[in-house]
Design a protein around this motif. Sequence first.
Motif, short mmCIF file in Angstrom:
data_model
loop_
_atom_site.label_atom_id
_atom_site.label_comp_id
_atom_site.label_asym_id
_atom_site.label_seq_id
_atom_site.Cartn_x
_atom_site.Cartn_y
_atom_site.Cartn_z
N GLY A 74 3.38 -6.05 6.40
CA GLY A 74 4.31 -6.73 7.29
C GLY A 74 4.36 -8.29 6.87
N PRO A 75 4.86 -9.20 7.85
CA PRO A 75 5.02 -10.74 7.31
C PRO A 75 3.71 -11.46 7.65
N GLY A 76 3.52 -12.15 6.77
CA GLY A 76 2.62 -13.42 6.97
C GLY A 76 1.35 -12.75 6.01
N VAL A 77 0.51 -13.88 5.46
CA VAL A 77 -0.73 -13.71 4.77
C VAL A 77 -1.48 -12.74 5.52
N TRP A 78 -1.80 -13.19 7.00
CA TRP A 78 -3.18 -12.32 7.49
C TRP A 78 -2.37 -10.87 7.75
N THR A 79 -1.46 -10.71 8.00
CA THR A 79 -1.08 -9.34 8.08
C THR A 79 -0.98 -8.57 6.95
N MET A 80 -0.70 -9.09 5.85
CA MET A 80 -0.66 -8.48 4.44
C MET A 80 -2.12 -8.07 4.21
N MET A 81 -2.85 -9.04 4.60
CA MET A 81 -4.36 -8.90 4.30
C MET A 81 -4.76 -7.73 5.19
N LEU A 82 -4.44 -7.56 6.15
CA LEU A 82 -4.78 -6.30 6.96
C LEU A 82 -4.28 -5.25 6.56
N ASN A 83 -3.16 -4.90 6.05
CA ASN A 83 -2.64 -3.70 5.59
C ASN A 83 -3.21 -3.40 4.41
N PHE A 150 -12.41 -15.06 -4.15
CA PHE A 150 -11.19 -15.43 -3.43
C PHE A 150 -11.27 -14.95 -1.89
N PRO A 151 -11.65 -16.15 -1.08
CA PRO A 151 -11.53 -15.49 0.39
C PRO A 151 -10.14 -15.31 1.15
N GLN A 152 -9.52 -14.12 0.54
CA GLN A 152 -8.43 -13.81 0.96
C GLN A 152 -8.19 -13.89 2.69
N ALA A 153 -9.27 -13.62 3.41
CA ALA A 153 -9.20 -13.65 5.13
C ALA A 153 -9.63 -15.21 5.64
N GLY A 154 -9.80 -15.86 4.57
CA GLY A 154 -10.19 -17.25 5.19
C GLY A 154 -11.81 -17.39 5.10
N LEU A 155 -12.18 -18.54 5.70
CA LEU A 155 -13.54 -18.72 5.65
C LEU A 155 -14.04 -19.01 7.11
N LEU A 156 -13.31 -18.93 8.04
CA LEU A 156 -13.42 -19.40 9.33
C LEU A 156 -13.08 -18.56 10.44
N ARG A 157 -12.54 -17.41 10.02
CA ARG A 157 -11.91 -16.65 10.97
C ARG A 157 -12.95 -15.38 11.36
N GLU A 158 -13.76 -15.09 10.33
CA GLU A 158 -14.78 -14.06 10.32
C GLU A 158 -15.99 -14.33 9.97
N ASP A 299 1.13 -3.24 -5.86
CA ASP A 299 -0.27 -3.10 -4.93
C ASP A 299 0.17 -2.96 -3.60
N TYR A 300 -0.79 -3.08 -2.61
CA TYR A 300 -0.46 -3.11 -1.22
C TYR A 300 0.20 -4.21 -0.64
N TRP A 301 0.31 -5.26 -1.58
CA TRP A 301 1.24 -6.54 -1.17
C TRP A 301 2.70 -6.51 -1.54
N SER A 302 2.87 -5.75 -2.78
CA SER A 302 4.21 -6.07 -3.41
C SER A 302 4.39 -4.78 -4.38
N PRO A 303 5.54 -4.25 -4.62
CA PRO A 303 5.94 -3.12 -5.58
C PRO A 303 6.17 -3.50 -6.96
N TYR A 304 6.23 -5.01 -6.94
CA TYR A 304 6.40 -5.78 -8.67
C TYR A 304 5.17 -5.93 -9.36
N GLY A 305 5.39 -6.07 -10.64
CA GLY A 305 4.59 -6.43 -11.62
C GLY A 305 4.22 -5.15 -12.51
N ASN A 306 4.16 -5.22 -13.77
CA ASN A 306 4.11 -4.25 -14.65
C ASN A 306 3.01 -4.57 -16.04
N ALA A 307 2.02 -5.61 -15.64
CA ALA A 307 1.13 -5.75 -16.56
C ALA A 307 1.91 -6.62 -17.87
N ASP A 308 3.22 -7.00 -17.99
CA ASP A 308 3.68 -7.48 -18.95
C ASP A 308 4.05 -8.73 -18.73
N MET A 309 3.62 -9.92 -19.42
CA MET A 309 3.79 -11.34 -19.15
C MET A 309 5.07 -11.83 -19.91
#
Length: 402
Positions: A74-83, A150-158, A299-309
């Motif tokens: 869904g929209p937003g970093v927190w929603t995407m993280m939960l997904n 990487f603290p994807q969920a932040g440092l202060l919320r949990e 991944d679970y954030w986006s269908p893009y990306g193919n390992a090719d820079m």
Amino acid sequence: MWIRRCRPWGGQVSDVRVEGELVAEVVPGGAGEGPAGEEEVDGRGRLLLPAFADVHVHLDSTRLGLPFRPHTGGPGVWTMMLNDRRHWRDAEVGIVERVAHTLGLMVARGTTRVRSFAQVDVDAGLERLEAVLAARETHRDRVEVQVVAFPQAGLLREEGSVQVLEDALRAGADVVGGIDPCSLDRDPVRHLDLVFGLAERHGLPVDVHLHEPGELGRFSADLILERTVALGMQGQVLVSHGYGLWDGTESQTRALVERLAEADVATATVAPGGRANLPLEQFAEHGVRVGLGEDGQRDYWSPYGNADMLDRTWQLAFTHGFRRDELVEHCLAVATRGGASIVDRALPRLTGVSDRPGLAVGDRADLVLLDGETPTSAVMDRGTDRTVLHRGRVVAEALELV
């Protein structure tokens, strides 16, 4: 080892001698002489470029090689993280295997330097970090990998998030991550005090995801720059994404570019569409380090990306509207040596849009041979006839590891 009949940065046909891990000699094609039986790579007139450096990738969330699944975020970093949190353990293949598989694909396509994020939070603990560290070990002779805790969920919320982050640093992470100090944790001073405090205590660099818009993003960037200078961490800090930093006035953009250059704070982009473009030409003019990355890959954030820079280099040029060869080639410089100078801060910054470094005598022999008439045509056509060298040794041929 000799690399015969190649064209460094699309120039004249040359022979390049590699000794140990370094480029030792570059001579006109046919002029290089070596002892009988010395290893040779036939360049076949292909382009010779520095190998790619992916400096913003989330290896721990990859689904490359697995069945395609519809996007459920869904929209937003927190929603995407939960997904992502709901799904990442249920993939058809275990995380250790899929991370190693994706890293191998990246090497086979020409990437030999990587900065990968590994999500550490109260849900995942160190499991995702350990998978990335394991992949680094699997491919240790093929690619150099820096790992960001990487603290994807932040440092202060949990509760417990800060302890997990510090545990990750003790477990072998190379970089301290942060994310959206204002919009996610809603306490930018506390968030950045924690991130920079851990970096100072452990003697590590910092990489902060910044998705915040407009003035909010510029406010967070200002706080990051203040701490960088106050702690003497020039050359040790990177702002990832920075979507909202570049939609202000010309004077705001110029002032921020100058401050980034003065503090040697780097930035990394994934070349997103539909957002304010980075001032790449100003970055080059002022010597701001900038690198390119693929972000999450199918991944679970986006269908893009193919390992090719090389694909992502095309995307960088396309989203910036570049048509002139000089600027398309500059995107290649960003995707190769620009990113390399972030992984290894001893490497010099790009000095302008015409700078084509990485192939001189004394440079480390992290190289890629590509088919193409010119560097620009290679970006447009993205052929598969590639040979990849890491530290002077061939590690991939025709998109397959060796």
